[in-house]
Design a protein around this motif. Structure first.
Motif, PDB file in Angstrom:
ATOM      1  N   CYS A 218      16.010  20.613  45.558  1.00  0.00           N
ATOM      2  CA  CYS A 218      15.105  19.452  45.586  1.00  0.00           C
ATOM      3  C   CYS A 218      14.011  19.577  44.534  1.00  0.00           C
ATOM      4  N   LEU A 219      13.584  20.783  44.267  1.00  0.00           N
ATOM      5  CA  LEU A 219      12.567  21.002  43.228  1.00  0.00           C
ATOM      6  C   LEU A 219      13.069  20.517  41.875  1.00  0.00           C
ATOM      7  N   ILE A 220      14.333  20.807  41.575  1.00  0.00           N
ATOM      8  CA  ILE A 220      14.923  20.396  40.292  1.00  0.00           C
ATOM      9  C   ILE A 220      15.060  18.875  40.228  1.00  0.00           C
ATOM     10  N   ARG A 221      15.581  18.266  41.294  1.00  0.00           N
ATOM     11  CA  ARG A 221      15.860  16.834  41.260  1.00  0.00           C
ATOM     12  C   ARG A 221      14.599  15.973  41.380  1.00  0.00           C
ATOM     13  N   ASP A 222      13.677  16.372  42.256  1.00  0.00           N
ATOM     14  CA  ASP A 222      12.573  15.484  42.618  1.00  0.00           C
ATOM     15  C   ASP A 222      11.259  15.788  41.905  1.00  0.00           C
ATOM     16  N   ILE A 223      11.144  16.938  41.280  1.00  0.00           N
ATOM     17  CA  ILE A 223       9.887  17.281  40.603  1.00  0.00           C
ATOM     18  C   ILE A 223      10.109  17.562  39.120  1.00  0.00           C
ATOM     19  N   TYR A 225      12.888  16.998  37.195  1.00  0.00           N
ATOM     20  CA  TYR A 225      13.552  15.902  36.486  1.00  0.00           C
ATOM     21  C   TYR A 225      12.571  14.765  36.150  1.00  0.00           C
ATOM     22  N   PRO A 226      11.778  14.223  37.103  1.00  0.00           N
ATOM     23  CA  PRO A 226      10.813  13.160  36.743  1.00  0.00           C
ATOM     24  C   PRO A 226       9.777  13.623  35.719  1.00  0.00           C
ATOM     25  N   TYR A 227       9.404  14.898  35.781  1.00  0.00           N
ATOM     26  CA  TYR A 227       8.401  15.396  34.827  1.00  0.00           C
ATOM     27  C   TYR A 227       8.980  15.451  33.413  1.00  0.00           C
ATOM     28  N   VAL A 228      10.251  15.828  33.288  1.00  0.00           N
ATOM     29  CA  VAL A 228      10.877  15.960  31.970  1.00  0.00           C
ATOM     30  C   VAL A 228      11.195  14.596  31.373  1.00  0.00           C
ATOM     31  N   SER A 410      22.289   6.050  39.391  1.00  0.00           N
ATOM     32  CA  SER A 410      20.900   6.470  39.250  1.00  0.00           C
ATOM     33  C   SER A 410      20.510   7.552  40.262  1.00  0.00           C
ATOM     34  N   SER A 411      21.291   7.690  41.330  1.00  0.00           N
ATOM     35  CA  SER A 411      20.958   8.701  42.336  1.00  0.00           C
ATOM     36  C   SER A 411      21.427  10.093  41.940  1.00  0.00           C
ATOM     37  N   TYR A 412      22.200  10.187  40.864  1.00  0.00           N
ATOM     38  CA  TYR A 412      22.694  11.486  40.402  1.00  0.00           C
ATOM     39  C   TYR A 412      21.849  11.944  39.211  1.00  0.00           C
ATOM     40  N   ARG A 413      20.871  12.762  39.484  1.00  0.00           N
ATOM     41  CA  ARG A 413      19.989  13.269  38.440  1.00  0.00           C
ATOM     42  C   ARG A 413      20.557  14.573  37.900  1.00  0.00           C
ATOM     43  N   TRP A 414      20.755  14.596  36.572  1.00  0.00           N
ATOM     44  CA  TRP A 414      21.435  15.736  35.964  1.00  0.00           C
ATOM     45  C   TRP A 414      22.781  15.988  36.646  1.00  0.00           C
TER      46      TRP A 414
END
Length: 472
Positions: A218-223, A225-228, A410-414
């Motif tokens: 969740c850290l990768i997807r929700d924090i 990814y939006p920051y990058v 859009s729900s598949y981040r990376w």
């Protein structure tokens, strides 16, 4: 005349009511607490100690003598000293001959010595009758009157008469003796107080592993990814949002893992065509800790409920609601109520409430105080039938929550799906396989196998022949 004399005899104390003297070697915390409890229960107590001087710590009604003098006054001697101090007992071998020695010692670590302390004591004093008891009861439990502690006392020994004498003492103290057999069981009894939640180890380690995995996921997807990609700082999600995603995910996965070993066991029995062969060790251990897995799952579900209740007071949520309200006011446009979304939202909440209610019911019925008051059929109905219903409701709760996002790119981040999608894998597998197993073509032979029917009885007869032959 005869009538009056019979009444006098009935009211007068008899010699059989008088309890025999018990000797205790050792005046430590446990020895003093046990002696005090025995005096309260009507037993005369004499202590055997290196120092015979009076002490305020010793119960006032007890007598303190040397080891040799104290041993001569009682047929039952409780050895309340550590194993490393047993050597002096060899000098008392003649006095201790034929007496009952109760070993209450514990070790510092599991399997510390090749043999148990009780067996070692029996080797030092071969003429005595050694019984293992009281090592699972603490001095605090005896001092508190055993009201707030376990009343079970494991007892084992080779001499049945000596063991019965010790069990009578246990009952007189208001405790419950459990006969564990011969002195060979002493090592297992000594290991019991040293075990730290043996049935909880696998559920807790598994929970920690899943928490770590889904936290970083969740850290990768929700924090990150939006920051990058969007230059948005959602690091505050670590406090509430991410835990509120991890808790329901783990609750659902662990609940499914409670019922997965039962499904695997059914498949193995169908494949083998018999119930008279052991399951693999890993499956046996898994099935033994299902209760603990369910309770850990209930704990995560309860945390999810608490996290959800505080959502309306979160600063981020209040900001988003006020921002949306101001945006509609500035554009002079009101968004109409979306009826399908309203249905989905209410259905999602209703399924969650019903699922959590049944979850709590499962947890309550697993408590010993409740499960001991229901028969096997009632317990099986709650834990099996209502358990699968709980799994269905919780799985549906998750599906309704995000079913529309399964096919949304859009729900598949990376290329990573949402965490709740991963949580559905194990529950769906369990429910699909269980649904297949209830078909009559599989359920009927499985029921027959569990009632003793075998597809290949010659195999069992051959196995029994080999076992019996090896025993000879």
């Amino acid at each position: 005349m005869n009538k009056n004399s019979s009444n006098i005899m009935a009211l007068s104390p008899t010699a059989s009511n008088k309890r025999e003297t018990v000797c205790i070697f050792g005046t430590g915390d446990f020895g003093r607490a046990l002696g005090h409890k025995m005096i309260q229960s009507g037993y005369p107590v004499v202590y055997g100690s290196r120092s015979t001087q009076a002490s305020s710590l010793i119960p006032k009604d007890a007598e303190v003598l040397s080891h040799a003098e104290a041993a001569q006054k009682a047929a039952i001697i409780i050895i309340a000293i550590q194993r490393q101090h047993y050597n002096f007992l060899t000098s008392l071998a003649e006095i201790l001959h034929g007496k009952v020695l109760v070993d209450i010692s514990n070790n510092v670590k599991l399997n510390q010595y090749p043999e148990s302390n009780a067996e070692y004591l029996a080797q030092l004093v071969p003429g005595a009758k050694v019984v293992k008891a009281f090592n699972t009861v603490s001095a605090w439990a005896l001092q508190s009157g055993t009201l707030d502690a376990s009343r079970q006392v494991f007892v084992c020994g080779d001499d049945m008469e000596a063991k019965q004498m010790v069990m009578d003492i246990v009952r007189a103290l208001g405790l419950t003796p459990l006969d564990q057999g011969s002195l060979l069981a002493a090592q297992e009894i000594e290991n019991y107080p040293l075990q730290l939640f043996p049935m909880w180890k696998f559920p807790i380690l598994l929970s920690f592993g899943l928490v770590a995995f889904f936290f970083f996921y969740c850290l990768i997807r929700d924090i990150i990814y939006p920051y990058v990609y969007e230059n948005k700082d959602f690091s505050f999600f670590i406090a509430i949002s991410i835990p509120n995603r991890i808790c329901p995910i783990l609750a659902l996965i662990l609940l499914a893992l409670v019922y997965l070993p039962g499904v695997l066991a059914a498949i193995i029995q169908l494949y083998r065509g018999t119930k008279y062969r052991r399951f693999p060790d890993w499956l046996d251990k898994w099935m033994l800790c299902r209760k603990q897995l369910g309770l850990v799952a209930l704990a995560f579900a309860s945390l999810h409920v608490l996290y959800t209740l505080i959502i309306p007071i979160r600063s981020f949520v209040r900001w988003r609601i006020s921002s949306n309200t101001v945006s509609q006011a500035l554009s002079n446009k009101t968004e109409p109520l979306n009826i399908p979304n309203a249905w989905l939202s209410d259905s999602y909440l209703a399924l969650g409430i019903l699922g959590f209610f049944l979850f709590v019911l499962l947890g309550i019925t697993s408590l010993p105080s409740v499960s001991n008051n229901v028969n096997w059929r009632e317990f099986r109905f709650v834990q099996s039938k209502l358990g699968y219903l709980t799994l269905i409701l919780c799985t549906a709760h998750t599906l309704v929550y995000g079913g529309k996002w399964f096919l949304s790119p859009s729900s598949y981040r990376w290329y990573l799906p949402s965490a709740y999608m991963l949580s559905l894998i194990v529950p769906c597998i369990v429910l699909v396989v269980k649904f297949v197993l209830i078909f009559p073509c599989l359920d009927k032979p499985l029921t027959q196998i569990r009632q003793g029917w075998e597809r290949n009885p010659q195999y069992s007869e051959q196995s029994n022949y080999i076992i019996n032959k090896s025993a000879v």
